[in-house]
Design a protein around this motif. Structure first.
Motif, PDB file in Angstrom:
ATOM      1  N   GLU A  16       4.740  -7.978 -10.138  1.00 13.53           N
ATOM      2  CA  GLU A  16       4.743  -9.331 -10.689  1.00 13.53           C
ATOM      3  C   GLU A  16       3.344  -9.777 -11.070  1.00 13.53           C
ATOM      4  OE1 GLU A  16       7.282 -11.188 -11.651  1.00 13.53           O
ATOM      5  OE2 GLU A  16       8.418  -9.379 -11.176  1.00 13.53           O
ATOM      6  N   ARG A  28       2.613  -8.239 -14.441  1.00 13.37           N
ATOM      7  CA  ARG A  28       3.265  -9.008 -15.499  1.00 13.37           C
ATOM      8  C   ARG A  28       2.527 -10.319 -15.753  1.00 13.37           C
ATOM      9  NH1 ARG A  28       8.167  -8.844 -17.793  1.00 13.37           N
ATOM     10  NH2 ARG A  28       8.912  -7.284 -16.293  1.00 13.37           N
ATOM     11  N   GLU A  29       2.137 -10.992 -14.698  1.00 19.64           N
ATOM     12  CA  GLU A  29       1.464 -12.285 -14.838  1.00 19.64           C
ATOM     13  C   GLU A  29       0.142 -12.150 -15.588  1.00 19.64           C
ATOM     14  OE1 GLU A  29      -0.735 -15.525 -11.897  1.00 19.64           O
ATOM     15  OE2 GLU A  29       0.796 -14.187 -11.087  1.00 19.64           O
ATOM     16  N   VAL A  61       5.765  -2.354 -15.683  1.00 13.87           N
ATOM     17  CA  VAL A  61       6.383  -2.949 -14.497  1.00 13.87           C
ATOM     18  C   VAL A  61       7.503  -2.044 -13.986  1.00 13.87           C
ATOM     19  CG1 VAL A  61       7.782  -4.890 -13.657  1.00 13.87           C
ATOM     20  CG2 VAL A  61       5.748  -5.317 -15.041  1.00 13.87           C
TER      21      VAL A  61
END
Length: 246
Positions: free
Chosen positions: A122, A125-126, A226
């Protein structure tokens, strides 16, 4: 060379000039340097006033995409991500470190580095989505100068028409000068509307399309990286990534 762009411009010119000829008018009547100067100069001035210089310069450079589209290698990128996925399943994420020097795309290299460093999926991705948002905003702002030109051009054309009519009114006592003034008045409007709808706005639309495809490609890369980070099966990753293809 994007032949459809060339065909679009040629078809547009044929339609306008052919219509003028079929109506019994002279094509030369549409050639008014004064009207063209007013429309082009006024539109350029308005766009310059609106845009920071680096945005304006980038927007001008981007216009070549209309003729020579940017290279967007989605299939090659998918194959590369799948090879990374298979390698990571066999040898672990650290094995991907050897590929870092060969990755030319800064965005992909950053994502791969985060993957090798063991960053949380995550978090990967962020961080990459922040880059995407910045990238999209900068390039859309550059493409917007053409959209803005399409908005200003018709108004500047009307301004040129009013100036021509003022010239006509000032010379009512001299009939020999009336024709030139009226011609500038109406041709300025044609230039303003014609350039907006046959050149500026279509260019803006095509540039936005390519920007959208580049953004989608980066989003595809995020999904792939991811997927590798969470340990998805390469077949699952492939199926998800191929959904981005047009």
């Amino acid at each position: 060379m994007d032949k459809i762009s060339l065909a679009g411009i040629v078809l547009g010119l044929i339609a306008v000039l052919g219509g003028q000829y079929l109506e019994g008018g002279h094509i030369g009547a549409l050639v008014q340097p004064t009207a063209l100067l007013i429309v082009l100069g006024g539109t350029l001035g308005a766009v310059l006033l609106q845009s920071p210089i680096h945005i304006f310069k980038r927007g001008l450079k981007m216009v070549k995409w209309v003729w020579i589209p940017p290279v967007i290698e989605q299939k090659r990128q998918i194959d590369q991500i799948l090879s990374w996925s298979q390698l990571s399943r066999r040898e672990g994420l650290l094995a991907l470190e050897n590929y870092l020097p060969g990755v030319k795309d800064e965005f992909v290299r950053k994502g791969l580095q985060l993957l090798v460093d063991g960053a949380d999926p995550e978090r990967i991705r962020e961080l990459l989505e922040v880059d995407i948002n910045t990238f999209e905003d900068e390039w859309r702002q550059s493409a917007k100068i053409w959209e803005s030109a399409g908005g200003y051009s018709p108004t500047i054309g009307i301004l040129g028409a009013v100036m021509g009519l003022i010239h006509v009114m000032e010379n009512l006592s001299d009939p020999t000068k009336l024709g030139a003034g009226i011609a500038v008045a109406f041709v300025a409007t044609i230039y303003g509307v014609g350039l907006a709808n046959l050149v500026y706005l279509p260019i803006a639309g095509k540039l936005k399309y390519y920007i959208a495809r580049m953004v989608a490609t980066r989003e595809m890369v995020i999904d792939g990286l991811v997927g590798i980070a969470v340990g998805d099966n390469p077949r699952i990753i492939e199926g998800r990534l191929r959904g981005y293809l047009l």
